[in-house]
Every structure is written in structure tokens, then in C-alpha cells.
Motif scaffolding. Structure first.
Motif, PDB file in Angstrom:
ATOM      1  N   CYS A   9       3.518  -2.965  -8.800  1.00 19.53           N
ATOM      2  CA  CYS A   9       2.596  -2.999  -7.652  1.00 19.53           C
ATOM      3  C   CYS A   9       1.238  -2.454  -8.040  1.00 19.53           C
ATOM      4  CB  CYS A   9       3.148  -2.200  -6.480  1.00 19.53           C
ATOM      5  SG  CYS A   9       4.496  -3.033  -5.656  1.00 19.53           S
ATOM      6  N   CYS A  10       1.248  -1.381  -8.810  1.00 19.75           N
ATOM      7  CA  CYS A  10      -0.031  -0.818  -9.250  1.00 19.75           C
ATOM      8  C   CYS A  10      -0.763  -1.823 -10.126  1.00 19.75           C
ATOM      9  CB  CYS A  10       0.183   0.485 -10.007  1.00 19.75           C
ATOM     10  SG  CYS A  10       0.762   1.812  -8.943  1.00 19.75           S
ATOM     11  N   GLY A  11      -0.016  -2.507 -10.994  1.00 21.00           N
ATOM     12  CA  GLY A  11      -0.624  -3.550 -11.812  1.00 21.00           C
ATOM     13  C   GLY A  11      -1.154  -4.678 -10.962  1.00 21.00           C
ATOM     14  N   ALA A  12      -0.415  -5.042  -9.922  1.00 19.57           N
ATOM     15  CA  ALA A  12      -0.859  -6.101  -9.018  1.00 19.57           C
ATOM     16  C   ALA A  12      -2.099  -5.668  -8.263  1.00 19.57           C
ATOM     17  CB  ALA A  12       0.252  -6.465  -8.044  1.00 19.57           C
ATOM     18  N   ALA A  60      11.376   2.998   3.634  1.00 20.63           N
ATOM     19  CA  ALA A  60      10.189   3.584   4.268  1.00 20.63           C
ATOM     20  C   ALA A  60       9.504   4.540   3.296  1.00 20.63           C
ATOM     21  CB  ALA A  60      10.564   4.305   5.556  1.00 20.63           C
ATOM     22  N   GLY A  61      10.304   5.319   2.568  1.00 19.31           N
ATOM     23  CA  GLY A  61       9.738   6.221   1.569  1.00 19.31           C
ATOM     24  C   GLY A  61       9.020   5.473   0.471  1.00 19.31           C
ATOM     25  N   PHE A  62       9.607   4.380   0.015  1.00 20.78           N
ATOM     26  CA  PHE A  62       8.949   3.576  -1.015  1.00 20.78           C
ATOM     27  C   PHE A  62       7.643   2.971  -0.504  1.00 20.78           C
ATOM     28  CE2 PHE A  62       7.903  -0.659  -2.364  1.00 20.78           C
ATOM     29  CZ  PHE A  62       7.459  -0.369  -3.637  1.00 20.78           C
ATOM     30  N   PHE A  63       7.696   2.338   0.662  1.00 19.05           N
ATOM     31  CA  PHE A  63       6.518   1.633   1.159  1.00 19.05           C
ATOM     32  C   PHE A  63       5.403   2.582   1.593  1.00 19.05           C
ATOM     33  CE2 PHE A  63       9.172  -2.201   1.296  1.00 19.05           C
ATOM     34  CZ  PHE A  63       8.269  -3.096   0.732  1.00 19.05           C
ATOM     35  N   LYS A  64       5.679   3.874   1.607  1.00 18.30           N
ATOM     36  CA  LYS A  64       4.631   4.856   1.900  1.00 18.30           C
ATOM     37  C   LYS A  64       3.467   4.723   0.908  1.00 18.30           C
ATOM     38  CE  LYS A  64       6.133   8.810   3.726  1.00 18.30           C
ATOM     39  NZ  LYS A  64       6.682  10.168   3.806  1.00 18.30           N
ATOM     40  N   SER A  65       3.787   4.312  -0.329  1.00 19.35           N
ATOM     41  CA  SER A  65       2.754   4.169  -1.350  1.00 19.35           C
ATOM     42  C   SER A  65       2.142   2.762  -1.381  1.00 19.35           C
ATOM     43  CB  SER A  65       3.322   4.519  -2.726  1.00 19.35           C
ATOM     44  OG  SER A  65       4.313   3.583  -3.094  1.00 19.35           O
ATOM     45  N   VAL A  66       2.582   1.889  -0.481  1.00 19.13           N
ATOM     46  CA  VAL A  66       2.045   0.526  -0.394  1.00 19.13           C
ATOM     47  C   VAL A  66       1.411   0.370   0.986  1.00 19.13           C
ATOM     48  CG1 VAL A  66       2.584  -1.951  -0.454  1.00 19.13           C
ATOM     49  CG2 VAL A  66       3.861  -0.361  -1.915  1.00 19.13           C
ATOM     50  N   PRO A  67       0.102   0.340   1.070  1.00 16.01           N
ATOM     51  CA  PRO A  67      -0.536   0.216   2.392  1.00 16.01           C
ATOM     52  C   PRO A  67      -0.339  -1.184   2.978  1.00 16.01           C
ATOM     53  CG  PRO A  67      -2.190   0.149   0.654  1.00 16.01           C
ATOM     54  CD  PRO A  67      -0.871   0.400  -0.016  1.00 16.01           C
ATOM     55  N   ALA A  89       6.352   4.790   9.751  1.00 15.68           N
ATOM     56  CA  ALA A  89       5.605   5.506   8.717  1.00 15.68           C
ATOM     57  C   ALA A  89       4.211   4.929   8.511  1.00 15.68           C
ATOM     58  CB  ALA A  89       6.387   5.484   7.400  1.00 15.68           C
ATOM     59  N   GLN A  90       4.065   3.617   8.705  1.00 19.89           N
ATOM     60  CA  GLN A  90       2.771   2.952   8.489  1.00 19.89           C
ATOM     61  C   GLN A  90       1.970   2.831   9.790  1.00 19.89           C
ATOM     62  OE1 GLN A  90       1.600   0.982   5.551  1.00 19.89           O
ATOM     63  NE2 GLN A  90       3.222   1.680   4.211  1.00 19.89           N
ATOM     64  N   GLN A  91       2.556   3.267  10.895  1.00 19.21           N
ATOM     65  CA  GLN A  91       1.935   3.174  12.219  1.00 19.21           C
ATOM     66  C   GLN A  91       1.557   1.726  12.549  1.00 19.21           C
ATOM     67  OE1 GLN A  91      -1.219   6.121  12.099  1.00 19.21           O
ATOM     68  NE2 GLN A  91       0.247   7.762  12.511  1.00 19.21           N
ATOM     69  N   GLN A 115      -3.773  -8.233   3.505  1.00 21.71           N
ATOM     70  CA  GLN A 115      -3.523  -8.329   2.075  1.00 21.71           C
ATOM     71  C   GLN A 115      -2.136  -7.863   1.663  1.00 21.71           C
ATOM     72  OE1 GLN A 115      -6.799  -6.217   0.391  1.00 21.71           O
ATOM     73  NE2 GLN A 115      -8.120  -7.995   0.438  1.00 21.71           N
ATOM     74  N   ASN A 116      -1.493  -7.009   2.422  1.00 19.11           N
ATOM     75  CA  ASN A 116      -0.147  -6.531   2.122  1.00 19.11           C
ATOM     76  C   ASN A 116       0.718  -6.716   3.355  1.00 19.11           C
ATOM     77  OD1 ASN A 116      -0.498  -5.577  -0.588  1.00 19.11           O
ATOM     78  ND2 ASN A 116      -1.609  -3.836   0.243  1.00 19.11           N
ATOM     79  N   ILE A 117       1.684  -7.600   3.237  1.00 18.08           N
ATOM     80  CA  ILE A 117       2.539  -7.965   4.357  1.00 18.08           C
ATOM     81  C   ILE A 117       3.990  -7.770   3.943  1.00 18.08           C
ATOM     82  CG2 ILE A 117       3.269  -9.872   5.856  1.00 18.08           C
ATOM     83  CD1 ILE A 117       0.478 -11.136   5.320  1.00 18.08           C
ATOM     84  N   LEU A 118       4.791  -7.203   4.832  1.00 20.13           N
ATOM     85  CA  LEU A 118       6.226  -7.064   4.614  1.00 20.13           C
ATOM     86  C   LEU A 118       6.965  -7.976   5.573  1.00 20.13           C
ATOM     87  CD1 LEU A 118       8.775  -5.637   3.449  1.00 20.13           C
ATOM     88  CD2 LEU A 118       8.505  -3.956   5.301  1.00 20.13           C
ATOM     89  N   VAL A 119       7.959  -8.688   5.061  1.00 17.39           N
ATOM     90  CA  VAL A 119       8.807  -9.549   5.888  1.00 17.39           C
ATOM     91  C   VAL A 119      10.257  -9.134   5.659  1.00 17.39           C
ATOM     92  CG1 VAL A 119       9.551 -11.904   6.394  1.00 17.39           C
ATOM     93  CG2 VAL A 119       7.178 -11.464   5.692  1.00 17.39           C
TER      94      VAL A 119
END
Length: 172
Positions: A9-12, A60-67, A89-91, A115-119
Motif C-alpha cells: 500500500c505504501c508503494g502504491a 479496522a486496525g489495519f485500515f486505520k493506516s489507509v485513509p 474508526a474512519q468516521q 481515491q481509497n474505497i473499501l467494498v
């Protein structure tokens, strides 16, 4: 736990700043709901098991670092309860989509400004949605596969698919 995924993700994220991309790169993250309960009557809409609830919290803990800018779920308890801790967590509000209209939903996702979507989907819809987003076949999930996380990078040139496995272990 998700070290390889975080590195990817950081590379992306670096793609956002590379020259040659006229528009921002969009990441669509696809996950299957967490472990569901099996009921005697084989309910069409079961709850998450205790392990499934733990997995949802770990996600939820993981996605905390992905806005994330948007979260989508089908209208089933198991997907909504998987998405809920992440959304909290992301409000963000969880938006619903129709799992019977995946081709149209893929087009909607491609046109979204976020730009960042979760499904959050199901064993039979998550790989199909990844296929619609990338134009390439994606291996099916079994009823026992709860650990896959797909990242579809919608680049101007060609969509890219990264598949990761969560190393989550249920405590109980």
C-alpha cells in the motif's frame, strides 16, 4: 500481521506522486465478510461468529493506516458488521450496493472521485467484482476463505490487482 500488505500500500501510495499520471491513482480494496455463523435453518442472513467479530476489529486496525473516503457493503448483517468497525474508526457512513448488479457497480466505482474505497462483499461477489474492475479473471473463493484482501489500483494505463492474505488468528 499485514506487513506485506502495508508495504504494498505504501508503494502504491507513491504512484500518486509519480510523473506521467495525469490523474490520481485510485485504490479499491475488496474484502469478503468475516466468519459467519452457521444456523440450523441455514439463515440467508446470519450474524458474524465471535471469530468473525474479532476479524472485523482486526481489519479496522489495519485500515486505520489507509485513509478511506468511502465504504460500501451489501445489505446483509455479515457484511454490514464486518464494515461497521472500519467505518466507525474512519468516521464514514457505510453505503450499500446491490450484489446482483456488479458490472454496473464496478463502473460506478471507477467513476467515483474518491481515491481509497473499501467494498465488503461475499465469496461469490468479491472475485467477480475484482474481475469487472481489472478485466482479468480472478480465482474463486471457497466458503472457508476469509483471509483475502484485494487491492485494485485503477491507474490511467491498466488496472492492477494485488492479492494479500491476512495472517489473523482467532483468539478463542
Amino acid at each position: 500481521m499485514w506487513l506485506s500488505f502495508v508495504r504494498a500500500c505504501c508503494g502504491a501510495a507513491l504512484l500518486f506522486t509519480l510523473p506521467g499520471f495525469a490523474e490520481p491513482v485510485k485504490s479499491v480494496y475488496l474484502i469478503r465478510h468475516a466468519e459467519k455463523g452457521i444456523t440450523e435453518g441455514h439463515s440467508r442472513d446470519p450474524q458474524l461468529t465471535e471469530c468473525g467479530q474479532q476479524r472485523a476489529q482486526a481489519l479496522a486496525g489495519f485500515f486505520k493506516s489507509v485513509p478511506l473516503q468511502a465504504i460500501y457493503s451489501t445489505d446483509y448483517q455479515r457484511t454490514l458488521h464486518t464494515a461497521a468497525p472500519i467505518a466507525s474508526a474512519q468516521q464514514l457512513e457505510v453505503r450499500q450496493y446491490d450484489p446482483n448488479q456488479l458490472e454496473q457497480f464496478a463502473q460506478t466505482l471507477q467513476q467515483q472521485p474518491e481515491q481509497n474505497i473499501l467494498v465488503v462483499g461475499h465469496s461469490n461477489t468479491t472475485p467477480t467484482l475484482a474481475k469487472h474492475l481489472t478485466g482479468r479473471p480472478v480465482a474463486a473463493l471457497t466458503e472457508a476463505d476469509f483471509d483475502r484482501l484485494y487491492q485494485v489500483l485503477l491507474t490511467p494505463a491498466q488496472p492492477q490487482l494485488n492479492v494479500f492474505r491476512q495472517t489473523f488468528r482467532c483468539a478463542g
